[in-house]
Each structure stands twice: as C-alpha cells, then as structure tokens.
Design an enzyme around this catalytic site. Sequence first.
Site, PDB file in Angstrom:
ATOM      1  N   GLY A 130      79.437 -40.804  27.973  1.00 27.88           N
ATOM      2  CA  GLY A 130      78.554 -41.035  29.113  1.00 27.88           C
ATOM      3  C   GLY A 130      77.107 -40.864  28.713  1.00 27.88           C
ATOM      4  N   GLY A 174      73.240 -39.397  30.164  1.00 27.32           N
ATOM      5  CA  GLY A 174      72.519 -38.601  31.150  1.00 27.32           C
ATOM      6  C   GLY A 174      71.032 -38.828  31.065  1.00 27.32           C
ATOM      7  N   ASN A 175      70.269 -37.956  31.744  1.00 25.92           N
ATOM      8  CA  ASN A 175      68.823 -38.113  31.789  1.00 25.92           C
ATOM      9  C   ASN A 175      68.149 -37.835  30.454  1.00 25.92           C
ATOM     10  OD1 ASN A 175      69.013 -38.714  34.500  1.00 25.92           O
ATOM     11  ND2 ASN A 175      68.566 -36.638  35.184  1.00 25.92           N
ATOM     12  N   PHE A 176      68.785 -37.049  29.597  1.00 20.30           N
ATOM     13  CA  PHE A 176      68.135 -36.631  28.364  1.00 20.30           C
ATOM     14  C   PHE A 176      68.820 -37.165  27.117  1.00 20.30           C
ATOM     15  CE2 PHE A 176      67.303 -33.434  31.614  1.00 20.30           C
ATOM     16  CZ  PHE A 176      65.924 -33.444  31.621  1.00 20.30           C
ATOM     17  N   VAL A 235      76.368 -38.341  25.821  1.00 19.29           N
ATOM     18  CA  VAL A 235      77.384 -37.340  25.503  1.00 19.29           C
ATOM     19  C   VAL A 235      78.458 -38.036  24.667  1.00 19.29           C
ATOM     20  CG1 VAL A 235      79.055 -35.695  26.407  1.00 19.29           C
ATOM     21  CG2 VAL A 235      76.942 -36.147  27.674  1.00 19.29           C
ATOM     22  N   LYS A 271      76.599 -32.960  23.227  1.00 18.19           N
ATOM     23  CA  LYS A 271      75.666 -33.370  24.288  1.00 18.19           C
ATOM     24  C   LYS A 271      74.288 -33.520  23.668  1.00 18.19           C
ATOM     25  CE  LYS A 271      74.301 -32.476  29.050  1.00 18.19           C
ATOM     26  NZ  LYS A 271      75.005 -33.632  29.611  1.00 18.19           N
ATOM     27  N   ASP A 331      73.377 -25.974  38.409  1.00 18.85           N
ATOM     28  CA  ASP A 331      73.881 -27.315  38.695  1.00 18.85           C
ATOM     29  C   ASP A 331      75.397 -27.305  38.889  1.00 18.85           C
ATOM     30  OD1 ASP A 331      73.638 -30.022  39.167  1.00 18.85           O
ATOM     31  OD2 ASP A 331      73.711 -30.589  37.058  1.00 18.85           O
TER      32      ASP A 331
END
Length: 477
Positions: A46, A48-50, A53, A68, A161
């Site tokens: 997947g 993500g914002n940064f 993964v 990650k 989170d």
Amino acid sequence: MGCCSSDTTYAYLAPKPQIDPSGNTPAFVRQMSNIRDHYTVVKCLGTGNFGSVYLVKDKRCGIERVAKELIKTIINENIMGKLEQELTLVKQIEHPCIVKIYEIIETSSRIYIITEYLSGGMMFDKYSENPKISENLAARYILDIGLALNCIHKFKIIHRDIKPTNLLFESDAPDSHVKLIDFSLMILEKKQDFYGDSVHYMAPEAFNGISTTKSDIWSTGVILYSLLSGAMPFNAESHEKIAQLIQTSSPDYTSSVWMNVTPESLSLVQRMLSRNPKDRPTAEQILSDPWIMTYNRGTLRSTPFDKHIHESIIKLNAQVNLGKAVFSFISNQVLSSKDMKKLKEMFRSFDKDGSGTLSITEVNNGYDSVGLPPPASVIELIKKLDTDDSGSIDYAEFLKGSEQWAKIAMKRELEIAAKKYEKGFDAKLSLLELRGTIPDIQGTEWLEWLRLADVNGDGYITLEELKDYLDTKVGNL
C-alpha cells in the site's frame, strides 16, 4: 504468554527501556545504501502519505517482514527525531498485542521501519466475516486493544491514530491476538492533514492539536460503538462536517440497537466517548471495567447479534472499504502535472547513458540511486511494455506503463471491495450511500462518476456496470 487471566487483567509490561542520554542515533537504526542490501522486496502492500509499505524478506533468515517507508524530504527533521525516540521505546516492549519492531533502516533518501508481518488481516474484516458476532467477541477485541494501550501509556507513549486499519491479527489462528501497529506516525502529520480515514476516530481535543492518552481512549470508544451497533457515532458527507459533529454533538444512543446490548457495554461506550477527557476511563480502568471482567470470567453472553445488526456491521465494513477504493480510483484516474513531472525526473535519473530508453539494469540502478526499492514485478512490467522486443522501453512506454500499472492495481482493489459490498445484499451499489462513505467527493467528480458508471441512470451501479466502467478507464490489460 496470554493477554489476560481469569479474574483480573493486567497488561504485560516489559522492563523499562534504556534510552541513550546523549541523544545519539538509536542502536537499532542501521545505515545502508539501499534496503535491498539486506531485504528482498516481495510486493507493495500500500501507499501512505509519507511513502509506501512493502512486504520484504530478510535475506539473512528468509523470514517475511514489513517495511514502512518514510521519505525524508517530506518529513521535518526535528519531528523525525521525536518519532525515532518513541519507536526506540516501542522496540523494547515485548507484548502479544503490540507489533514487534525489529529495526530502522536509513538510506540517503529514505527511512524504513521494519516490523513483523501480521498475516491475519484487519480486525474489522475478521469481525464482520464472523457468522457469530456477539458482545463476547467485541469484548475480546476491545480487551486486546486495552492491553496494548495500557502498556504503551505506562511508558507515556500516545498512539495518536487508533483506527481499524491499524489493528491487525497476527495470523489466521482462532486464538490469534489483535495487534496495534503504526505507532506515533501521526506526529509527522500537519494538523490540517488529519482529515484522512482517521477523522472518524479523532477525539474532540485532537482538532485543536491536543493529543493525550485519553485521545486514544476516545478512538477506541468509536471502534467499540461500531462493533456493537454497525454504525459510526458521527457521520456526514464531508470531513469538515464530521469534525464539527465530533466537537459539538453527542453520539446517538436512542436507536433500538442499544436496547439489545448489555447495560455494562453501553456504559463503557458512553464513558469512553465523554467529551471531557477527564471523564474518560484510562486503559487500566478499561481492563477492570465490569463488562471486560464479565468477559474474563467467561460469563459474558455469547448470543449472536440479531440478523439486522450483523448485516449493519457487514455493510459498514464493506462501505468503508469500498469508499476508500472508489476514492482512490477517482482521485488517481488521471496523473496530475506534478506526478508527470516526477515521472519525467525519475526517467531522466534512470537513463544514465542518455539513450532515451531504459533497460532492466538501468531501472534497477535508477531505483538504487534514489534509495527506493523497485517494485517486485519490475522485470515483468518491462517485458510487458517492450512491444518491439528490444530489451528496453522508451520514454513514452515508461510513462504509459507507470500510469496503467497504478490503475490496474486500483482496479483490482476496487473490484474486490465491490464484491465484498455486494455479498449478501442486493448486488447494487447505491451512489447515494457511497457518497456518505466517501467524504469530500462532491460536485462534478460525482456527476462524472454517475454519468460514466451508472449506464441505465437508476442511481445504482451493478458489478457488471462497474467492470465495464473500469475496463473503459483502464483498458483491457
């Protein structure tokens, strides 16, 4: 070691970690030129914002791990130091309900958090698929979350989170524990960037930039609310409206659903979702709550929920998954000019000999130069794009292939989510319902989706219409 005893439940507490007082780089941060020096990249799990993964395999022992990725250029250096400090603490904790962090790898452009691979899937997926959803099962999951929170809160670590996607099962085994993942990554986010899939689980104070251990309790309360009722306590058509509801209103406890749960479970939900953080229980108090204690003693009723509640839970989970997939697909149908610029720059960095074409070797070396692991199927992709069998791909093929590759992945994700949504229902996707599960998809974007996907104009999309639409946008690849 188990998570609980028969009468009283306490979190397992590891020895307090020893932090280097000099503030030097933690010992488990390893410097290397590329993650591929020690890990084989299996696939991308997947984005993500940064960063992405990845599922990787440790070359030293052959065990699968998760990497990650954090891209340094979009992370504030001071905040990164705080994250590393908290991850150092978490690494020292051995707990059955907390993901194991093995090491941090740092390259010139990337940081990778290497953790255990949790293969059992997301908690809410497992819950909704269980044919015997009950308070007993919900309590088991909340107990695991409570144990994890009690442990990290003892070390003054705030997760920040807590949400279903950050709660995974370690395996498919019946006694598998729910494990908490993605520690402290929210400290990297800007306040205005919180409005992702996290907004539903944010505590009222979090919108003012305040996060405490009690914020984690609120988020867990939102999860418990949905596990028992099949609904979200706060829902609206945009993230801003959801945020406003969380800060100004109270959850609905008047529906018939709440008449069918035990008073103890209702009481716990209400206290966890108290607007004033001081009125919320601590994680330790949750572990000794009457509802949880009843579960520990094995006397909590395990009677399955009524069929309509079960269906609501299934549909809520399916809507969330489908909403995310549709949002991702619509948002990424056409590469933005910024993305095109990135692809052009990447191509130039790969094309070392200036020939205007890329070989497999150049692609691998190009990924190495930017500290990024190449996709596991990069060789297959190049072979697919090499239409003239030259052993390389040209500039146009590279751009086209990169765009189509991303769309194919989104197409598969969307089809899987749609099938889950349709299972057990009327085999139609209501555009109105979807709009409620995809905050911020408004106006012309939705009109375009309706026009192209809803062929017969009835306000619903069948799986066949969805497939036709996807094939039109992506192509038969």
